[in-house]
Design a protein around this motif. Sequence first.
Motif, PDB file in Angstrom:
ATOM      1  N   ARG A 155       3.170   2.278   2.383  1.00 27.64           N
ATOM      2  CA  ARG A 155       3.484   2.376   3.714  1.00 27.64           C
ATOM      3  C   ARG A 155       4.808   2.165   3.893  1.00 27.64           C
ATOM      4  N   ASN A 163       3.529   7.387   4.130  1.00 28.43           N
ATOM      5  CA  ASN A 163       3.443   6.619   3.112  1.00 28.43           C
ATOM      6  C   ASN A 163       4.071   7.185   1.865  1.00 28.43           C
ATOM      7  N   LYS A 219       0.982  -1.307  -0.056  1.00 28.67           N
ATOM      8  CA  LYS A 219      -0.093   0.035   0.174  1.00 28.67           C
ATOM      9  C   LYS A 219       0.950   1.412  -0.069  1.00 28.67           C
ATOM     10  N   ASP A 237       0.778   3.987  -8.637  1.00 32.07           N
ATOM     11  CA  ASP A 237      -0.175   3.028  -8.385  1.00 32.07           C
ATOM     12  C   ASP A 237       0.086   2.208  -9.419  1.00 32.07           C
TER      13      ASP A 237
END
Length: 902
Positions: free
Chosen positions: A172, A195, A170, A209
Amino acid sequence: MDTIKKIEVLMTDFENTGISAVDNREEELRHWRTTFDATNDAIWILDKDQRILQANKTAKRMFQDSFPDLIGRHCWEILHHTARPIPECPLKRAEISLHRESMELKADESWFQVTVDLILDAAGQYSGAVHIISDITGRKKAEEALRESEDRYRDLVENSRDLICTHDLKGRILSVNPWAATVLGFDRDTLLQMNLRDILMPETTRAFDEYLKTVETQGEVKGLLAVQSRSGKKLIWEYHTTLRSKEAEEPIVRGVAHDITERKQVMDALRASEGKYRTLVESLPQAIFAKDRQSVYLSCNENFVRDLGIRQEEIAGKTDYDLFTRELAEKYRADDFRVMTSGKTESLEEQYVTSGRTAWAYTIKTPIRDKDGNTVGVLGVFSDITEQKQASMERERMMAAIEQAGDIIFTTDGHGAIQYVNPAFERATGYAEEEILGKNPRFLKSGKQDRVFYEDLWTTIKSGETWQGRMVNKRKNGTLYTDETTISPVRDSGGKIISFVAVKRDITGQLRLEAEVQQARKMESVGRLAGGVAHDFNNMLSVINGYAELAMDRVAPDDPVHDALGEILNAAKRSTEVVRQLLAFARKQTISPRVLDLNETVEGMLKMLRRLIDEDIDLVWLPGAKVWPVRMDPSQIDQILANLCINARDAITGVGKITIETGRVSLDEEYCSEHSGASPGDYVVLTVRDNGHGMEKEIMDNLFEPFFTTKEVGEGTGLGLATVYGIVKQNHGFIHVSSEPGKGTLVKIHLPRYQGETGMIPAKIPSVVRQGKGETVLVVEDEAAILKMTAIMLEKLGYTVMTANAPGEALILAEACSGTIDLLITDVIMPEMNGPDLSGQLTSLFPKIKVLFMSGYTADAIAHHGVMDPGVHLIQKPFTIQELAAKIQEVIGLGKEERRGV
């Protein structure tokens, strides 16, 4: 059934039924034994007293060196080498816990794991134990290596200049190294709460992404990422990430990134400049060309072909033979092949001819390589350095001129520290360049210039003006010299004074020459004065001297008039001496030079010299051995010694010493260059020194000036040393005087060696003046007073006298004379006819006649009449009756073979 279970069953059977009950199970026991012995671990079975009942082959092999027989021994003897169990014994712990216990044990360089299992009987009571000893040395080493590897990895991560971090799928951040935190400007704890999206540039979010999806599906991603630091600075990272623990519930992505921000900026700039490359090459002032492996031109810029008479697009395919002379072409090609062969860049400075003019070029040639590193040609950058070369050559010529200049040239910085001196500086001062670089020129100070002088100099040059003047400086050896100096400021391009340049000319010799010229002019003036009045003075003094002597002979010595006449005679004699000294100083006195032995001449004067000095002064005579002969008038030696000894006497107070010494010396060019007035050659040296009070330099500077004296008025004429100087110069010698206050004075006179016949002519000093015996003397003199006085003197001496006041009258008298004329005494310069011409005519009438010339003129005025030639007799006016009698005796007393030849 596993090994432990089988052992437990076996032990139970042993306990409950004994060995006989087990017989029927032999097959199973053999199988168990095979398994028991085949295992790689050492196994032994203990009873409840911890004694070994059974041991497999591995155990026996493991411990056979120390314990050949294991059965019946306590286990701690074998494992721990103790007499009782150790506190941490796993068996003790197992008895309490009733579970399997173990411990690790190190023996020498090996590691073992001891595992203990209890054997319980059917009632669950402890009846023995099984020990399994496993060699875990390999595992321990692997664990140690793993720990070291982890430590090294941790150090690498912590100290790396790369950015290292881990994150989940994700984004992080899970971990980050210190350098990443430093670059981003956050502390590590803060980053661990963030993040990766928090540090991305906005335009990178969508690409991130895609990145997360790719790394999850493919497990590895490489690329560029734009992030921003805490300060907002954009950073470009080149990253490589891999997915770890993919099967775990929380997969981890580990990444390494390089900060390539600066490199990216350079690459972008280079890409932007590629389109400008051709423009750049064309705009450069240098000529640029490229050739292939065969030295054939591939391309060039416009500057290269400008003077070659071809277009830029025509250069391809041409060689140096198409463009230059054969000699230059061969040289250029040789340079090309040398560069391509060696693979090294070369810088070449060479001369060439273009458009009919000779030019200079500076060429850099470097090999061209393909992608595999092979040399495929040569690239040249060609600069026309003709102007620079000409300027350099001009500087070299200027530097050569400065280096070879006779004038002193040196430069200093703005504070006066010497930066450069030319060779003339060392020749003039004696200081070598390495001795004085960086020093202030004040070491040349002589003390002859005061503080105000130097302040004015510095004020002038620091204000930007040029200073000119004379200064007296001091050489390394302590001697002084005078130079004419010009000091100018040197400015930089902004007009600021950065240094000073001094040009100095040593004028010491020039000043010495000027002083000599000035002295010569003084002598000439004095000589002109002396020569102008000498004739008249001598004629008048002749009359005064003559008549005073005659009058004194006619007056009784006790008559007061006799004393008065004596004073007149003394005054006339002093006046005669003054005129004689003036003529000697001016080198115009009438002399009769002869070849002399200086030692004999000085010895003949010693008696007279001792009468001149006081009794308290010791006169020392040191004759040199084998001194060379000199040619000069002996009377001049008398004058020199008399004047020097009188001066030495006056310089001594009380008891003292005067030394007269002779010697000889040969002087070379080097000596003469350092001593004014000297010329190379052989010399006889006459030295007079005293131990008197000496002289100051101011007195030394005026020593030979006529009429200069330090004596009281009436005690000296100031012509003594001037007379000595004139005599020495008249005889082509030179004189050197050295003196210091309190250290006496030394005078050295150098007289040139006589190189002719060495037969010495002794000076004739008549003892008793002989009276005449009636010989006939014809006297010719145009001055009536002198004619009359001379006639009276001759008659008094016993001669028969005939007088004539002109040459014509003398010839008439001679022709009318019926007898013999024995002696002609005639003036040299007279109206109608000079004395030598008259003597010639009379000699034709009277072949045996003797001739004595007399004159009151200076030597230069009568020398051309021949009266100063060897064998010719001359008496200088004024003369006394004794001097006349002695001279007549000398002339008439000569042998018959000597005649006056005209």
